[in-house]
Design an enzyme around this catalytic site. Structure first.
Site, short mmCIF file in Angstrom:
data_model
loop_
_atom_site.label_atom_id
_atom_site.label_comp_id
_atom_site.label_asym_id
_atom_site.label_seq_id
_atom_site.Cartn_x
_atom_site.Cartn_y
_atom_site.Cartn_z
N ASP A 73 0.89 -1.16 0.00
CA ASP A 73 0.00 0.00 0.00
C ASP A 73 0.92 1.20 0.00
OD1 ASP A 73 -2.69 1.00 -0.05
OD2 ASP A 73 -2.29 1.85 1.92
N GLY A 158 0.52 6.89 -11.80
CA GLY A 158 0.05 7.62 -10.63
C GLY A 158 0.51 9.06 -10.62
N TYR A 159 1.10 9.48 -9.50
CA TYR A 159 1.53 10.87 -9.33
C TYR A 159 2.97 11.09 -9.81
CZ TYR A 159 -2.61 11.08 -6.35
OH TYR A 159 -3.91 11.01 -5.89
#
Length: 205
Positions: A73, A158-159
Site C-alpha cells: 500500500d 500515478g503521481y
C-alpha cells in the site's frame, strides 16, 4: 521453514507488477500476478494506515492463492495538504478516476502554494504473508521530494509526473527506470523485502 517456489505480487496494476519484477528479478522465486494465478475478488482497503492496508491485501490474496503473497500500500503525502492524499491516494479523485484526474485534483489543491511549501513524500509499505505458517513481515520505504506545477514525462504511473525526488531535477515520470528503481519509495521497501527473502531463500540453497 516454508519451501517457497512461487511468490504472488498482489496487484492488478501492470506498472506495479513490472516495477516489482525488475526489483526482485534476482530472487530464486517465480513471480506471479493475480491474473496468472486466477485469483478473483478485491481486497477492501479499510485500514487507516499504509501498514494496515498492505496487510489486509496480502492476507486476502494469500488466502485465495495459497502461496506466499507480497502486497503493498503506497501513497503520496503532501505537507501543505496536511498529509493528504495519503492512504486515499488511489481514490483521491473518486473510485474510478484516472491517473490524470488524480494529478489534476492534486494540482488544483496546490494552486497558490509557493515552491518552498510543496514538499511531499511517497510512502510504501510492503506486507509479505506466508499462508501455510501464518507468518507475516512488513517493510517500509520513503522517498522525499516536492510537487511541481505541471506534469512532466510519460514514464511511471500515478503521481509520478508531478513528483521530483530529492537530489534530482526530473520527475519520476522523466527519470530512467534504473534511477527510479534505486530511489523510489517502492524500490526502497522492495529492497528490504528482497534482503529478507534472499536471506531466507538463498539462490544456491
Amino acid at each position: 521453514m516454508e519451501d517457497v517456489q512461487e511468490l504472488l505480487i498482489a496487484t492488478r496494476n501492470a506498472g506495479k507488477v513490472a516495477e516489482f519484477a525488475r526489483i526482485l528479478s534476482d530472487l530464486p522465486l517465480r513471480l506471479r500476478g493475480l491474473a496468472e494465478l486466477g485469483v478473483e475478488g478485491e481486497a477492501e482497503e479499510t485500514g487507516a494506515t499504509f501498514d494496515e492496508n498492505a496487510t489486509l491485501k496480502a492476507e486476502f490474496y494469500a488466502a485465495r492463492a495459497g502461496v506466499p503473497t507480497l502486497a503493498d500500500d503506497s501513497g503520496l503525502e503532501v505537507e501543505a495538504l496536511g498529509g493528504a492524499p495519503g492512504v486515499l491516494s488511489a481514490r483521491y479523485a473518486g473510485p474510478n478516476a484516472t491517473d490524470g484526474q488524480r494529478v489534476a485534483r492534486l494540482l488544483r489543491e496546490l494552486e497558490g502554494v509557493g515552491d518552498d511549501e510543496r514538499r511531499a513524500r511517497f510512502v510504501c509499505v510492503i506486507a509479505l504473508v506466508f499462508p501455510r505458517t501464518g507468518e507475516s513481515e512488513l517493510f517500509r520505504g520513503v522517498c522525499r521530494g516536492h510537487i511541481v506545477r505541471e506534469p512532466r514525462g510519460a514514464g511511471g504511473f500515478g503521481y509520478d509526473p508531478v513528483f521530483v525526488p530529492e537530489g534530482h531535477t526530473q520527475t519520476f515520470g522523466e527519470l530512467p527506470h534504473e534511477i527510479k528503481n534505486r530511489v523510489s519509495h517502492r524500490a526502497r521497501a522492495a529492497a528490504e523485502a528482497a534482503r529478507f527473502l534472499r536471506g531466507r531463500f538463498p539462490r544456491d540453497a
